[in-house]
Structures are given as structure tokens and as C-alpha cells.
Write a protein that holds these residues in place. Sequence first.
Motif, PDB file in Angstrom:
ATOM      1  N   ALA A 194       0.831  -1.201   0.000  1.00  0.00           N
ATOM      2  CA  ALA A 194       0.000   0.000   0.000  1.00  0.00           C
ATOM      3  C   ALA A 194       0.865   1.250   0.000  1.00  0.00           C
ATOM      4  O   ALA A 194       1.872   1.330   0.711  1.00  0.00           O
ATOM      5  CB  ALA A 194      -0.928   0.007   1.203  1.00  0.00           C
ATOM      6  N   VAL A 195       0.459   2.221  -0.789  1.00  0.00           N
ATOM      7  CA  VAL A 195       1.113   3.519  -0.816  1.00  0.00           C
ATOM      8  C   VAL A 195       0.395   4.426   0.183  1.00  0.00           C
ATOM      9  O   VAL A 195      -0.793   4.714   0.023  1.00  0.00           O
ATOM     10  CB  VAL A 195       1.074   4.133  -2.226  1.00  0.00           C
ATOM     11  N   ASP A 196       1.087   4.821   1.228  1.00  0.00           N
ATOM     12  CA  ASP A 196       0.596   5.676   2.301  1.00  0.00           C
ATOM     13  C   ASP A 196      -0.305   4.925   3.279  1.00  0.00           C
ATOM     14  O   ASP A 196      -0.060   4.898   4.475  1.00  0.00           O
ATOM     15  CB  ASP A 196      -0.129   6.902   1.742  1.00  0.00           C
ATOM     16  N   LEU A 197      -1.385   4.299   2.787  1.00  0.00           N
ATOM     17  CA  LEU A 197      -2.323   3.570   3.636  1.00  0.00           C
ATOM     18  C   LEU A 197      -3.161   2.670   2.740  1.00  0.00           C
ATOM     19  O   LEU A 197      -3.468   3.052   1.610  1.00  0.00           O
ATOM     20  CB  LEU A 197      -3.237   4.563   4.378  1.00  0.00           C
ATOM     21  N   VAL A 222       3.959   1.642   2.762  1.00  0.00           N
ATOM     22  CA  VAL A 222       5.029   2.638   2.714  1.00  0.00           C
ATOM     23  C   VAL A 222       4.390   4.016   2.848  1.00  0.00           C
ATOM     24  O   VAL A 222       3.571   4.414   2.025  1.00  0.00           O
ATOM     25  CB  VAL A 222       5.835   2.558   1.409  1.00  0.00           C
ATOM     26  N   THR A 223       4.737   4.719   3.911  1.00  0.00           N
ATOM     27  CA  THR A 223       4.176   6.044   4.139  1.00  0.00           C
ATOM     28  C   THR A 223       5.290   7.062   4.248  1.00  0.00           C
ATOM     29  O   THR A 223       6.475   6.704   4.210  1.00  0.00           O
ATOM     30  CB  THR A 223       3.265   6.048   5.388  1.00  0.00           C
ATOM     31  N   GLU A 248       3.439  -4.652   7.771  1.00  0.00           N
ATOM     32  CA  GLU A 248       4.611  -3.877   8.184  1.00  0.00           C
ATOM     33  C   GLU A 248       4.483  -2.470   7.616  1.00  0.00           C
ATOM     34  O   GLU A 248       4.134  -2.300   6.446  1.00  0.00           O
ATOM     35  CB  GLU A 248       5.888  -4.534   7.661  1.00  0.00           C
ATOM     36  N   THR A 249       4.753  -1.467   8.432  1.00  0.00           N
ATOM     37  CA  THR A 249       4.672  -0.084   7.961  1.00  0.00           C
ATOM     38  C   THR A 249       6.063   0.528   7.957  1.00  0.00           C
ATOM     39  O   THR A 249       6.777   0.499   8.957  1.00  0.00           O
ATOM     40  CB  THR A 249       3.732   0.756   8.839  1.00  0.00           C
ATOM     41  N   LEU A 250       6.430   1.085   6.818  1.00  0.00           N
ATOM     42  CA  LEU A 250       7.746   1.693   6.623  1.00  0.00           C
ATOM     43  C   LEU A 250       7.560   3.184   6.371  1.00  0.00           C
ATOM     44  O   LEU A 250       6.794   3.586   5.487  1.00  0.00           O
ATOM     45  CB  LEU A 250       8.444   1.041   5.430  1.00  0.00           C
ATOM     46  N   VAL A 251       8.228   4.020   7.156  1.00  0.00           N
ATOM     47  CA  VAL A 251       8.179   5.468   6.966  1.00  0.00           C
ATOM     48  C   VAL A 251       9.423   5.889   6.192  1.00  0.00           C
ATOM     49  O   VAL A 251      10.545   5.598   6.609  1.00  0.00           O
ATOM     50  CB  VAL A 251       8.135   6.205   8.322  1.00  0.00           C
ATOM     51  N   VAL A 252       9.217   6.550   5.057  1.00  0.00           N
ATOM     52  CA  VAL A 252      10.351   6.944   4.217  1.00  0.00           C
ATOM     53  C   VAL A 252      10.470   8.465   4.156  1.00  0.00           C
ATOM     54  O   VAL A 252       9.498   9.200   4.328  1.00  0.00           O
ATOM     55  CB  VAL A 252      10.226   6.363   2.788  1.00  0.00           C
ATOM     56  N   ASP A 253      11.685   8.914   3.906  1.00  0.00           N
ATOM     57  CA  ASP A 253      12.001  10.345   3.799  1.00  0.00           C
ATOM     58  C   ASP A 253      11.783  10.778   2.353  1.00  0.00           C
ATOM     59  O   ASP A 253      12.360  10.206   1.430  1.00  0.00           O
ATOM     60  CB  ASP A 253      13.459  10.554   4.214  1.00  0.00           C
TER      61      ASP A 253
END
Length: 482
Positions: free
Chosen positions: A140-143, A165-166, A185-190
Motif C-alpha cells: 500500500a502507498v501511504d495507507l 510505505v508512508t 509492516e509499515t515503513l516510513v520513508v524520507d
Amino acid sequence: MAEADRLTIERGPFNGYGLMRNAGSAIAAELLRRYPDAPSFDVLSGPGNNGGDGYVVARLLAEAGAGVRLFAYGTPRSGSDAELAARDCPLRAELLESFAPEKGHVVVDALYGAGLSRELDDVVARVAEACREAGVRVVAVDLPSGLSGETGMPLGTSFEAELTVTFFRLKPGHLLEPGSSLCGETLVVDIGIRDDVLEAIRPKTFVNRPDLWSHAFPRPARDQHKYSRGHAAVFSGGTSSTGAARLSAMAAARAGAGATTVYSPASAISTNAAHLTSIMLRKVDDADDLREIFSDREPEAIVLGPGYGLRRPVREMVLAVLEQSGKGLLVLDADGITAFREEPQALFSAIEQSAREVVLTPHEGEFARLFPDIPGISKLDRARGAAALSGAVVVLKGADTVIAAPDGRAAINANGTPWLATAGSGDVLAGIIAGLAAQSMPAWVAACAAVWLHAEAGTRFGPGLIAEDLPGLLPPLLGELL
């Protein structure tokens, strides 16, 4: 998040499309790293900025030589960043209506993001159901589309992802159940948003982790004695229900309180005495006993409720504690909460008039009994509303425990574990809160720290955990924090 985007675009160096390209680049790199053998990536792009991210992802995956199929739902608004991304993507987009999940393919859900506030259209809902039934891997992109970024609740049908990926910061929907589970799994990216935009936004919602409260964590000094390290007291139940208080008392002691006392009815003195060693014991049958003890030495933190029993005058004892002149902390748990179910305003009024800080630690059932008129489906909003109404810090327990303060601050716990679903676990949590608060840690941060420590201890022990194990798991955790 919209405000963070706006401030970043206003200050530079990235415009809106620059942020979108950064987001797409981070997602594509993660997809290629995690799924090098995927026969195809099926990118599903919606009409908004989330879909724009999808067009960037599809283009970059194709440029990297990966198999890509692109499916579009709706048309990006004229002049939008999403339109620019669609224009720059050389792949021909098929209509989403023609999409069917295929075994082994990785589906990239870029249909809607965290800002969605309505149910998915029938076409999108059917695609989400088809992906679930086929068991395909979804990123999922963002949510996941169909999930509320505010509440973590599905707005109807939603996608279920194995990876989300958010960008920049987590949203409540990533942490609140069932959203946390649906995100995988949630991944926070810069993506180029600077941290200083938070100074303008001034958020009041946080992930509960040590960097939130470590600045206030108690650190003992060499010249302290037991009482200067803090005194915690726990009220005991009757003869047949003394164990909960001892669990709380041991947890308070292990959390660092220099002295811990169990306040026991006369009928249970012998029972408690047979089990206590370093923990002190005093007889408390009524408010007069309590006043006498307080005139001698008043504890900095008190726990009332675990195993106390509703047939005893629990309301009177709670009110007696709040009427005392002390400025310590009272943790109300279990029976201490339920006793006010018929007249919660009596408790709230006593809290308002008291010099003490109060922490309430309800599970969902206790919360419903004490706060029947708190509206809304968001756990975050309900905890905040309860804290504002009661004047207490509210720890609304569960896999996604929310810790809310009367001033609007709230933290969502992210290290919950199913191993804590065992009898007595909540009694230990109440004791940890008291043990930290006895050492002059303010109520909200003490509650946040206790919730995190409690969950971390349960996670590290794992299967077979019982409540008696938890206090003994605290020393190594405290050692790491200190």
C-alpha cells in the motif's frame, strides 16, 4: 500531512511534483529490494496524489526492467501533480475494471491514501475483495485504500497489505487497530520534508516510544535514601483477592520506587504478610485508618482498584484519597473505576477539586461504563474526550493502547503484544505507573513510559508469560534506558 506538504512546497527546495517523485522513487526502490523475483508489479493508480505516486512507481519499475502492469481508476485533475506524473509515465494504463489479481504478482495499491473519508466505490471495493480472496501480496502507498487515516477503521471494504510505505510521519490509522493489522509492516520513508515543519504544525499526537519520555525518566542519585526515591502504596483486596495488589506493589518496586507499602484490610493482613518481604504492610480498613497513615507518611503514588472488591466501600476510599491534601498521584484501575459507573460525575468532580494527579487505566468495557456519552469510533478521540471530561490521564488499554492527557496530548502505543493478554497483566501496569510517578515523573509521561515498558517486557518474554513474570523483567529494560 497536507499542511506538512504545503509548508515544504512553500519553503522549498521541492515543489509538489518533486515530493511526488521522491515518494515514488522510495517506493520503487523498496519494491525492487523486497521482491526481486516478482513476475510483475500490478500498479493500481487512483485520480489523486496517491495515484500520482503510483504513476511514478510504475515508470521507475519499468525503467529498472521489471515487469509492470498499470491500471487506472479515474482521471487526474487538470494541472495537478498527479496529471504531471501520469503524463511522464510511458506505460499504457488499462481500466481498473479489467484488473484481476494473478498468482505471484505484487499489487501496488496507489488508489487512495490517508485522507479518504468515504467508502470505496463499488469497482475499487470489488478489486480489494478480489485481492484478499486471491491471497496476493499487496503493498500500500501511504495507507491501504478504504482505511481511515484518522481512526484506523475501515470505511467499508478496504485493502489488506503486507507492507505499507508512508511518508514523513505515521498517521493514527497506521497504529490504531484494525488499521495496524491491515497495514502489515509499515515503513516510513524520507521524501524531503524537513523536521522543522512540525514546529509550525505543533502536533499533539505521538508514537509512544522512549524518545517521547526519556527526558523525564527518573535517574537515582548516589545520596538518596529509600523514601527520597519515592514511596508507592497499593490498596489490597480482601482475604481471597490479595494477589492483584501484591503484583502491583512488586511492579512499583521493580520500577524504582524506593519504598512500597500494601494497604491491607485487617482480615487479609496475615495472608499478605505471608507473601511479602521487602514490601511493607499497613492496616487500612476505613478512611480514618488512611488519615492516620497519611499524617505519618504520605506516599507519592497510590494504586487503588486491583482486586479491591466492589462489595467494600471502594468509592468512599477513592474519595478519601482525593480529599487528602497531598500532591502525589492516584492510579485508579479495575474496581476503582467500575465503582463509579452509576455516578461518574462524582469521581470527575473529586478529581477537579483534588491536588492529586489521577491516572485512569480502563479496558474497553470499563471505559464504556465510566464514559457512556463519549462519542465517536476513533479510539484516539475517545481517550482524548475522556481525559478532558475527567481531568485525569486516561490509559485506554488494548493492543493499541492510547494514553491521553487532559491538555490534549495523546500517545499511541506501538509495541503491544498478545502475550500480555493474561490475568493480572493490568495490575502490573498500574504498579509500574505508580512506581515511576513516585519518583516524580509527571503523570502523562509516567503512564506512557509504563505502557511501553509493560509491552516491551511481554514481548521479550514471549509465549508462556504470566503476570508474575513481568516485574522481574523490568530491571534489564531499566538498565538499557538508564
